[in-house]
Design an enzyme around this catalytic site. Structure first.
Site, mmCIF file in Angstrom:
data_model
loop_
_atom_site.group_PDB
_atom_site.id
_atom_site.type_symbol
_atom_site.label_atom_id
_atom_site.label_comp_id
_atom_site.label_asym_id
_atom_site.label_seq_id
_atom_site.Cartn_x
_atom_site.Cartn_y
_atom_site.Cartn_z
ATOM 1 N N GLU A 112 -0.854 -9.789 -2.851
ATOM 2 C CA GLU A 112 -2.298 -10.025 -3.048
ATOM 3 C C GLU A 112 -2.680 -9.816 -4.516
ATOM 4 O OE1 GLU A 112 -3.473 -7.463 0.354
ATOM 5 O OE2 GLU A 112 -4.702 -9.170 0.951
ATOM 6 N N ALA B 160 0.849 -1.196 0.000
ATOM 7 C CA ALA B 160 0.000 0.000 0.000
ATOM 8 C C ALA B 160 0.883 1.244 0.000
ATOM 9 C CB ALA B 160 -0.881 -0.024 1.240
ATOM 10 N N GLU C 261 1.618 -7.455 6.730
ATOM 11 C CA GLU C 261 0.646 -6.548 7.360
ATOM 12 C C GLU C 261 0.623 -6.661 8.880
ATOM 13 O OE1 GLU C 261 0.162 -8.224 4.624
ATOM 14 O OE2 GLU C 261 -0.876 -6.983 3.155
ATOM 15 N N GLY D 4 -0.108 -5.849 -0.279
ATOM 16 C CA GLY D 4 -1.009 -5.737 -1.419
ATOM 17 C C GLY D 4 -0.344 -6.216 -2.707
#
Ligand code: NAD
Length: 698
Positions: A103, A61, A123, A100
């Site tokens: 992901e 992020a 995270e 992310g």
């Protein structure tokens, strides 16, 4: 900042380009969605390769967007769109794919990677769980146990491990993009369209026993941190719920983490860690070149410091006055390097290079060419003074001279160098923590006379050997050990007054500390504190309470883990502390001798007394300018003393309690021991004005 899109013979290559780490900023998410929509409309395109520009795939992020309301398209939706692309997709992971980033890669049908690329979902380290389907897709790819391990530790894994776990389908030594395109063509030729992970209904390798074991291990490792526990709950849901419901559960758990105060503590730690080596007003461009390092003293610290510099690629010459100590030190270094090789932490080439960069020397003159000389000899002022006089004689002009002393006044050592040359500006403190090759913290101690270029050099050097480098002024024990002394004393007083050492340790562990103060003493060795206290005997103020319990343990040969008995006893070969009635007796006899009737301490009082002693001393250190910022103290405690990062550090934690509440409690405690509980003037001011330590972080 862009998402580039190119077509090479029916294969579309999407490149995320958002320096420095290709973060998933709003524009990048929108660009990714747009690229997939274009691909869906172009019937000539048969496959997609998704990669990152530069040396990173996607770093996660965008930290600049932290704390701001999220803007559309949200990442889970963008990944959904990617996963439902009309044609098969392969993530060409050219560098780190984190958070992310991984992901997004899990939203592709296939994943291939370069040898140097790392993948991970870190995270939990920021108090969160993966929130864009990571907890649902990764278990569908590699099973709940392996995914749970990866997600709860947050540790990025290297390419070979990612391949072995099944996170990626292939690893390429070079030409990743060309190889990824060929990989895609090959899949198309075979008609292998891959699998959208969201469509998998049964997790691979179900293993309820090992999952329960992982749950227990995670709880123990978390030390009270919420996010790893929540992450595992989400992983469990992946095995129990259909994908869409699992995503909903992931979101609920993500929001619980988001709203937890731990998140704020971890975010503070994250930013403080980045800020700590930046010294306001210090010109970091004016530094001296350092290639070779001389180290004096081949004991515990000399060995660790040598290993830290070897790993950083420096030439190291190690010296000890005692030939046997030098041999033993060299043996320990060789053994550690060999064990690093055996554990896969370093390559054969690296072992060869590091061994080649190391030499043992017996004569101080041999350090004459070193750019930096670090003294890590026995903690004795006269020995150290004599070393600095010798260094003044033998060191080349411009060499930096550092001391690893734990408590001694480095200004005095600097003055020793003024006799022959004017080197006072070249002397500085470098206080490493044991084991110095492992512990992340380095306190750099600024003497009154140190040159700005020397300070800048050492701050940068600390970073180059992977340390979290914090600047401290000169005082007894610098930031870390001075505070430690204060909170340690409070723990000792409570034992005299009626608390048991194991209760204090239990309460502090429940707060999240890595270890309680008495278990730490047993680990470090009760002899170390003993000699320190003898050094202080002459100057100890008469009004200060003194606990003899540690001295009594020492005198009975209870030196801690090394003698299988200290505050606790230890079974042969074990480090697990066992409550020992012999210690309880020593304590009871000392209370009796002093005429103290023991009183009960509840857990809250134990925690408050210890933490407020720590915070009060921290406030004094800040007020005196020994620490320039509150965050410096926080980072010393988080990285050197096992303070839980999710509480942010002692000064951050103080703000969560409020200066007024702490000051009022200290005033109450002071009724019994006014000498110890002298409130910091800064704490008092903040209590009266409603101020915070946060204001002292800039
Ligand atoms: P140690 O006793 O393990 O090693 C000290 C070594 O210094 C010995 O091998 C000794 O022979 C050698 N020595 C003595 N005089 C010397 C001289 N004139 N020239 C060269 N070598 C000499 O001690 P240690 O635990 O490694 O501590 C070294 C320093 O680091 C001390 O100042 C200590 O306060 C500091 N320190 C220790 C720790 C720790 O946890 N052990 C942590 C931080 C800092």
């Amino acid at each position: 900042m862009s998402v580039d899109f190119e077509i090479t013979q029916n294969i579309a290559v999407i490149t995320i380009d958002n320096p420095p780490v290709n973060a998933l900023s709003t524009h990048i998410r929108a660009g990714l969605v747009k690229a997939v929509e274009q691909i869906n409309c172009d019937t000539n395109i048969q496959g997609v390769v998704l990669t990152g520009a530069g040396r990173i795939f996607i770093g996660g992020a965008d930290i600049k967007e932290f704390g701001k309301p999220p803007r559309e398209p949200f990442l889970p939706d963008a990944i959904d769109i990617l996963e439902n692309c009309r044609v098969p997709t392969v993530a060409a992971i050219n560098g780190a794919a984190l958070g992310g980033g991984l992901e997004v890669a899990l939203g592709c049908r296939f994943r291939v990677t370069g040898v140097a690329a790392k993948t991970g979902l870190p995270e939990v380290k920021l108090g969160l769980i993966p929130g864009a389907g990571g907890t649902q897709r990764l278990p569908r790819l590699i099973g709940a146990v392996k995914a749970g391990e990866m997600i709860t530790t947050g540790k990025p894994i290297p390419a070979d491990q990612a391949l072995a776990l099944g996170v990626v389908d292939a690893v390429y030594a070079d030409n990743l993009l060309e190889n990824a395109i060929s990989f895609m063509r090959d899949k198309l030729k075979r008609g292998d369209m891959g699998v959208a992970l969201s469509t998998i209904t049964k997790l691979p390798s179900p293993d309820a026993t090992n999952f329960s074991k992982l749950e227990a291990k995670t709880k123990a490792r978390a030390r009270g941190q919420l996010s790893p526990i929540k992450a595992l709950e989400a992983v469990r849901a992946a095995g129990e719920l259909p994908f869409r419901q699992g995503l909903k559960r992931e979101r609920e758990l993500f929001m619980q983490c988001m709203e937890s105060p731990q998140r704020a503590g971890l975010i503070h730690s994250f930013f403080a860690q980045r800020q700590v080596a930046k010294i306001p007003g210090l010109d970091m461009s004016n530094t001296r070149p350092i290639k070779s390092v001389g180290i004096l003293g081949a004991g515990t610290m000399g060995v660790g410091i040598t290993l830290a510099f070897l790993a950083g690629g420096y030439n190291v010459s190690l010296l000890d006055v005692d030939a046997k100590a030098l041999d033993t030190g060299m043996e320990r270094i060789t053994k550690t390097l060999q064990s690093n090789l055996a554990k896969g932490r370093i390559s054969k080439d690296s072992l060869k290079k590091q061994s080649g960069n190391l030499s043992a020397v017996c004569d101080m003159e041999a350090l004459g060419n070193s750019d930096l000389i670090i003294e890590a000899a026995t903690e004795n002022l006269e020995i150290k003074k004599s070393i600095f006089r010798d260094l003044d004689r033998i060191a080349k002009p411009g060499a930096i001279l550092a001391s690893n002393t734990s408590y001694l006044d480095i200004n005095i050592l600097a003055r020793e160098t003024r006799r022959q040359t004017k080197r006072q500006g070249d002397v500085i403190g470098m206080h490493f923590f044991s084991p110095a090759n492992i512990m992340k913290l380095l306190e750099v101690v600024r003497t009154d006379t140190v040159g700005d270029d020397v300070l800048a050099t050492i701050m940068a050097l600390g970073k180059s050997i992977g340390k979290i480098t914090v600047l401290s002024g000169v005082c007894d024990g610098f930031i870390g050990n001075r505070i430690l002394k204060s909170y340690r004393k409070q723990a000792d007083y409570m034992v005299l007054d009626g608390a048991e050492p194991h209760d204090i340790d239990r309460v502090m562990k429940a707060f999240g500390m890595a270890m309680g103060p008495f278990a730490v003493s047993d680990l470090a060795g009760i002899d170390i504190g003993y000699f320190n206290r003898r050094r202080e005997d002459e100057t100890r103020p008469k009004r200060e309470r003194y606990s003899r319990i540690a001295d009594l343990l020492y005198e009975q040969g209870r030196l801690g883990q090394k003698s299988s008995a200290g505050y606790y006893r230890y079974e042969q070969g074990s480090r697990a502390p066992i409550i020992d009635p012999a210690t309880t007796e020593i304590i009871a006899a000392e209370r009796k001798r002093l005429g103290i009737t023991p009183r009960p301490f509840c857990d809250d009082e134990i925690r408050e007394r210890i933490l407020y002693a720590l915070i009060n001393e921290g406030a004094k250190i800040l007020d005196e300018g020994i620490a320039a910022r509150a965050l410096d103290i926080d980072m010393v405690y988080v990285h050197g003393y096992g303070f839980p990062a999710y509480h942010g550090g002692p000064m951050f934690y103080a703000d969560t309690i409020g200066a007024k509440n702490i000051y009022e409690k200290i005033t109450k405690f002071a009724k019994d021991d006014p000498y110890f509980w002298q409130a910091s003037p800064l704490l008092k001011t903040l209590a009266q004005s409603g101020g915070t330590f946060k204001a002292f972080c800039a």
